[in-house]
Write a protein that holds these residues in place. Structure first.
Motif, PDB file in Angstrom:
ATOM      1  N   GLU A   1       0.826  -1.201   0.000  1.00  0.00           N
ATOM      2  CA  GLU A   1       0.000   0.000   0.000  1.00  0.00           C
ATOM      3  C   GLU A   1       0.863   1.255   0.000  1.00  0.00           C
ATOM      4  O   GLU A   1       0.546   2.244  -0.663  1.00  0.00           O
ATOM      5  CB  GLU A   1      -0.922  -0.004   1.217  1.00  0.00           C
ATOM      6  N   ALA A   2       1.985   1.216   0.710  1.00  0.00           N
ATOM      7  CA  ALA A   2       2.871   2.379   0.751  1.00  0.00           C
ATOM      8  C   ALA A   2       3.421   2.693  -0.634  1.00  0.00           C
ATOM      9  O   ALA A   2       3.484   3.856  -1.047  1.00  0.00           O
ATOM     10  CB  ALA A   2       4.020   2.120   1.729  1.00  0.00           C
ATOM     11  N   ASP A   3       3.803   1.639  -1.373  1.00  0.00           N
ATOM     12  CA  ASP A   3       4.314   1.861  -2.723  1.00  0.00           C
ATOM     13  C   ASP A   3       3.254   2.463  -3.623  1.00  0.00           C
ATOM     14  O   ASP A   3       3.525   3.344  -4.441  1.00  0.00           O
ATOM     15  CB  ASP A   3       4.811   0.534  -3.321  1.00  0.00           C
ATOM     16  N   GLU A   4       2.015   1.962  -3.496  1.00  0.00           N
ATOM     17  CA  GLU A   4       0.940   2.496  -4.326  1.00  0.00           C
ATOM     18  C   GLU A   4       0.679   3.965  -3.998  1.00  0.00           C
ATOM     19  O   GLU A   4       0.445   4.782  -4.883  1.00  0.00           O
ATOM     20  CB  GLU A   4      -0.344   1.672  -4.114  1.00  0.00           C
ATOM     21  N   LEU A   5       0.751   4.338  -2.702  1.00  0.00           N
ATOM     22  CA  LEU A   5       0.548   5.728  -2.325  1.00  0.00           C
ATOM     23  C   LEU A   5       1.662   6.613  -2.864  1.00  0.00           C
ATOM     24  O   LEU A   5       1.425   7.746  -3.305  1.00  0.00           O
ATOM     25  CB  LEU A   5       0.480   5.839  -0.793  1.00  0.00           C
ATOM     26  N   LEU A   6       2.906   6.103  -2.857  1.00  0.00           N
ATOM     27  CA  LEU A   6       4.012   6.874  -3.412  1.00  0.00           C
ATOM     28  C   LEU A   6       3.841   7.080  -4.911  1.00  0.00           C
ATOM     29  O   LEU A   6       4.123   8.156  -5.442  1.00  0.00           O
ATOM     30  CB  LEU A   6       5.342   6.156  -3.129  1.00  0.00           C
ATOM     31  N   LYS A   7       3.373   6.048  -5.602  1.00  0.00           N
ATOM     32  CA  LYS A   7       3.145   6.182  -7.039  1.00  0.00           C
ATOM     33  C   LYS A   7       2.059   7.206  -7.327  1.00  0.00           C
ATOM     34  O   LYS A   7       2.165   8.021  -8.248  1.00  0.00           O
ATOM     35  CB  LYS A   7       2.761   4.823  -7.636  1.00  0.00           C
ATOM     36  N   LEU A   8       0.985   7.173  -6.520  1.00  0.00           N
ATOM     37  CA  LEU A   8      -0.090   8.142  -6.710  1.00  0.00           C
ATOM     38  C   LEU A   8       0.394   9.559  -6.425  1.00  0.00           C
ATOM     39  O   LEU A   8       0.057  10.501  -7.151  1.00  0.00           O
ATOM     40  CB  LEU A   8      -1.269   7.788  -5.789  1.00  0.00           C
ATOM     41  N   ALA A   9       1.201   9.718  -5.367  1.00  0.00           N
ATOM     42  CA  ALA A   9       1.726  11.038  -5.046  1.00  0.00           C
ATOM     43  C   ALA A   9       2.645  11.548  -6.151  1.00  0.00           C
ATOM     44  O   ALA A   9       2.609  12.728  -6.522  1.00  0.00           O
ATOM     45  CB  ALA A   9       2.474  10.989  -3.713  1.00  0.00           C
ATOM     46  N   SER A  10       3.484  10.640  -6.673  1.00  0.00           N
ATOM     47  CA  SER A  10       4.373  11.033  -7.772  1.00  0.00           C
ATOM     48  C   SER A  10       3.591  11.435  -9.010  1.00  0.00           C
ATOM     49  O   SER A  10       3.900  12.424  -9.670  1.00  0.00           O
ATOM     50  CB  SER A  10       5.332   9.879  -8.095  1.00  0.00           C
ATOM     51  N   ALA A  11       2.553  10.649  -9.332  1.00  0.00           N
ATOM     52  CA  ALA A  11       1.720  10.977 -10.493  1.00  0.00           C
ATOM     53  C   ALA A  11       1.006  12.305 -10.289  1.00  0.00           C
ATOM     54  O   ALA A  11       0.881  13.110 -11.219  1.00  0.00           O
ATOM     55  CB  ALA A  11       0.708   9.857 -10.746  1.00  0.00           C
ATOM     56  N   ARG A  12       0.530  12.544  -9.050  1.00  0.00           N
ATOM     57  CA  ARG A  12      -0.146  13.808  -8.763  1.00  0.00           C
ATOM     58  C   ARG A  12       0.822  14.980  -8.896  1.00  0.00           C
ATOM     59  O   ARG A  12       0.478  16.033  -9.434  1.00  0.00           O
ATOM     60  CB  ARG A  12      -0.740  13.760  -7.351  1.00  0.00           C
ATOM     61  N   GLN A  13       2.069  14.791  -8.420  1.00  0.00           N
ATOM     62  CA  GLN A  13       3.055  15.857  -8.524  1.00  0.00           C
ATOM     63  C   GLN A  13       3.379  16.149  -9.988  1.00  0.00           C
ATOM     64  O   GLN A  13       3.492  17.310 -10.387  1.00  0.00           O
ATOM     65  CB  GLN A  13       4.321  15.471  -7.766  1.00  0.00           C
ATOM     66  N   ARG A  14       3.542  15.093 -10.789  1.00  0.00           N
ATOM     67  CA  ARG A  14       3.801  15.308 -12.213  1.00  0.00           C
ATOM     68  C   ARG A  14       2.644  16.035 -12.867  1.00  0.00           C
ATOM     69  O   ARG A  14       2.832  16.919 -13.712  1.00  0.00           O
ATOM     70  CB  ARG A  14       4.041  13.961 -12.905  1.00  0.00           C
ATOM     71  N   GLY A  15       1.426  15.674 -12.464  1.00  0.00           N
ATOM     72  CA  GLY A  15       0.259  16.342 -13.022  1.00  0.00           C
ATOM     73  C   GLY A  15       0.222  17.811 -12.660  1.00  0.00           C
ATOM     74  O   GLY A  15      -0.121  18.665 -13.492  1.00  0.00           O
ATOM     75  N   GLU A  16       0.606  18.151 -11.406  1.00  0.00           N
ATOM     76  CA  GLU A  16       0.622  19.550 -10.998  1.00  0.00           C
ATOM     77  C   GLU A  16       1.678  20.338 -11.767  1.00  0.00           C
ATOM     78  O   GLU A  16       1.447  21.484 -12.161  1.00  0.00           O
ATOM     79  CB  GLU A  16       0.879  19.632  -9.492  1.00  0.00           C
ATOM     80  N   VAL A  17       2.856  19.737 -11.999  1.00  0.00           N
ATOM     81  CA  VAL A  17       3.902  20.414 -12.766  1.00  0.00           C
ATOM     82  C   VAL A  17       3.445  20.645 -14.200  1.00  0.00           C
ATOM     83  O   VAL A  17       3.621  21.733 -14.763  1.00  0.00           O
ATOM     84  CB  VAL A  17       5.207  19.586 -12.728  1.00  0.00           C
ATOM     85  N   GLU A  18       2.842  19.621 -14.813  1.00  0.00           N
ATOM     86  CA  GLU A  18       2.364  19.767 -16.183  1.00  0.00           C
ATOM     87  C   GLU A  18       1.266  20.824 -16.273  1.00  0.00           C
ATOM     88  O   GLU A  18       1.214  21.598 -17.226  1.00  0.00           O
ATOM     89  CB  GLU A  18       1.850  18.418 -16.696  1.00  0.00           C
ATOM     90  N   LEU A  19       0.389  20.875 -15.254  1.00  0.00           N
ATOM     91  CA  LEU A  19      -0.666  21.876 -15.242  1.00  0.00           C
ATOM     92  C   LEU A  19      -0.081  23.277 -15.128  1.00  0.00           C
ATOM     93  O   LEU A  19      -0.525  24.215 -15.808  1.00  0.00           O
ATOM     94  CB  LEU A  19      -1.625  21.606 -14.084  1.00  0.00           C
ATOM     95  N   ALA A  20       0.950  23.443 -14.268  1.00  0.00           N
ATOM     96  CA  ALA A  20       1.577  24.753 -14.118  1.00  0.00           C
ATOM     97  C   ALA A  20       2.249  25.196 -15.412  1.00  0.00           C
ATOM     98  O   ALA A  20       2.153  26.366 -15.811  1.00  0.00           O
ATOM     99  CB  ALA A  20       2.598  24.703 -12.977  1.00  0.00           C
ATOM    100  N   MET A  21       2.932  24.267 -16.084  1.00  0.00           N
ATOM    101  CA  MET A  21       3.585  24.604 -17.351  1.00  0.00           C
ATOM    102  C   MET A  21       2.558  24.972 -18.407  1.00  0.00           C
ATOM    103  O   MET A  21       2.735  25.926 -19.173  1.00  0.00           O
ATOM    104  CB  MET A  21       4.437  23.419 -17.823  1.00  0.00           C
ATOM    105  N   THR A  22       1.458  24.238 -18.458  1.00  0.00           N
ATOM    106  CA  THR A  22       0.414  24.540 -19.431  1.00  0.00           C
ATOM    107  C   THR A  22      -0.205  25.900 -19.156  1.00  0.00           C
ATOM    108  O   THR A  22      -0.457  26.687 -20.088  1.00  0.00           O
ATOM    109  CB  THR A  22      -0.675  23.452 -19.377  1.00  0.00           C
ATOM    110  N   THR A  23      -0.437  26.206 -17.880  1.00  0.00           N
ATOM    111  CA  THR A  23      -1.004  27.508 -17.517  1.00  0.00           C
ATOM    112  C   THR A  23      -0.066  28.639 -17.906  1.00  0.00           C
ATOM    113  O   THR A  23      -0.497  29.680 -18.421  1.00  0.00           O
ATOM    114  CB  THR A  23      -1.282  27.550 -16.000  1.00  0.00           C
ATOM    115  N   CYS A  24       1.241  28.446 -17.679  1.00  0.00           N
ATOM    116  CA  CYS A  24       2.232  29.464 -18.039  1.00  0.00           C
ATOM    117  C   CYS A  24       2.260  29.690 -19.537  1.00  0.00           C
ATOM    118  O   CYS A  24       2.297  30.836 -20.008  1.00  0.00           O
ATOM    119  CB  CYS A  24       3.603  29.036 -17.524  1.00  0.00           C
ATOM    120  N   LEU A  25       2.253  28.632 -20.308  1.00  0.00           N
ATOM    121  CA  LEU A  25       2.256  28.765 -21.767  1.00  0.00           C
ATOM    122  C   LEU A  25       0.993  29.443 -22.259  1.00  0.00           C
ATOM    123  O   LEU A  25       1.030  30.283 -23.174  1.00  0.00           O
ATOM    124  CB  LEU A  25       2.404  27.379 -22.406  1.00  0.00           C
TER     125      LEU A  25
END
Length: 288
Positions: free
Chosen positions: A234-258
């Motif tokens: 379960e810990a690994d799955e939570l880390l994967k979800l957190a990593s995916a969420r972080q990548r999504g936030e970075v991509e959203l910020a880059m898209t907003t900036c562009l």
């Protein structure tokens, strides 16, 4: 025995559940099964209650080395196991593996844990895995499909006789409105997720199902392939979800900036055009 990659095994009796997203762990609900020999146990059902059973299914293939024959180049195992290697026989009655038709007896039935089978060959093909449950669990079944992979990807380097090719998938099988007997049997079993029951709720004494093994007797924690199993904690799955969420936030910020930059450039362009239309000289400019 020659094994080819095509055609894939027949799917005339197979039904596949739809899933919402491949990025999430899949949650399956059993589908109807046509076997009339399965007796439905009359038992009181618990409404608005769900029991989920995390399972992992996959294959592990070992290269037998350069001295192996061309048609028997790999030894592989296909299996269904608990997500953290617990014994699943408390829920699963039998597993049916449907291999490529070129195998002798391509439909194999495993009625006791570990729910797996091993073979040798050289070709990759799709394996159908049908999971059947004890009578008090469900009178339906779940069909899963898995592509046997023998050869490593290019980025993994050349194939080696010391390191297997492992492909596994994590799923959760969900049982809505379970019977009281089913819930009573698995209430403290580590392979099963059960809901928190209301205070003062009493369950009847569980009645063991036929062909059910003693809990823990056949867990896969000491399995010879355990060293190569993928960890789906379960810990690994939570880390994967957190990593995916972080990548999504970075991509959203880059898209907003562009998008903001594009809107700014569009505004500047529109302003310049408007200024040119509004500005006209009062007198024509002439050169001497």
């Amino acid at each position: 025995m020659p094994h080819t990659t095509t055609p894939s095994p027949s799917k005339t009796s197979i039904q596949v559940e739809d899933v919402e997203s491949a990025a999430k762990p899949q949650r399956f609900k059993p589908t109807d099964y046509t076997d009339n020999n399965i007796n439905q146990v009359e038992n009181k059902r618990l409404k608005d209650v769900e029991i989920s059973v995390p399972v992992v299914y996959g294959t592990m293939a070992f290269y037998l080395g350069k001295k192996a024959s061309e048609l028997q180049s790999h030894k592989w195992t296909v299996y269904v196991r608990g997500a953290t290697n617990e014994d699943l026989s408390v829920v699963i009655k039998q597993v049916v593996f449907q291999l490529h038709p070129s195998f002798d007896n391509p439909i194999r039935v495993v009625e006791s844990p570990p729910f797996e089978l091993s073979e040798c060959g050289w070709g990759e093909f799709e394996i159908c895995i049908s999971i059947l449950f004890h009578d008090d669990v469900c009178d339906k079944h779940v069909d899963l499909f898995h592509l046997l992979k023998l050869y490593p990807d290019a980025e993994s380097g050349p194939q080696s006789a010391k390191k297997p090719v492992v492909v596994e998938t994590y799923n959760e099988i969900v049982f809505p409105d379970p019977s009281e007997n089913f819930l009573a049997r698995v209430l403290s079993h580590p392979a099963v997720y059960v809901p928190r029951l209301p205070a003062g709720f009493n369950l009847p004494a569980p009645v063991p199902s036929s062909n059910m093994n003693v809990k823990g007797k056949y867990d896969t924690k000491n399995h010879p392939l355990n060293h190569w199993f993928i960890n789906f904690s379960e810990a690994d799955e939570l880390l994967k979800l957190a990593s995916a969420r972080q990548r999504g936030e970075v991509e959203l910020a880059m898209t907003t900036c562009l998008l903001a930059t594009f809107c700014y450039m569009l505004f500047i362009s529109w302003t310049l055009k408007a200024t040119r239309k509004c500005w006209t000289p009062l007198h024509p400019i002439t050169r001497p």
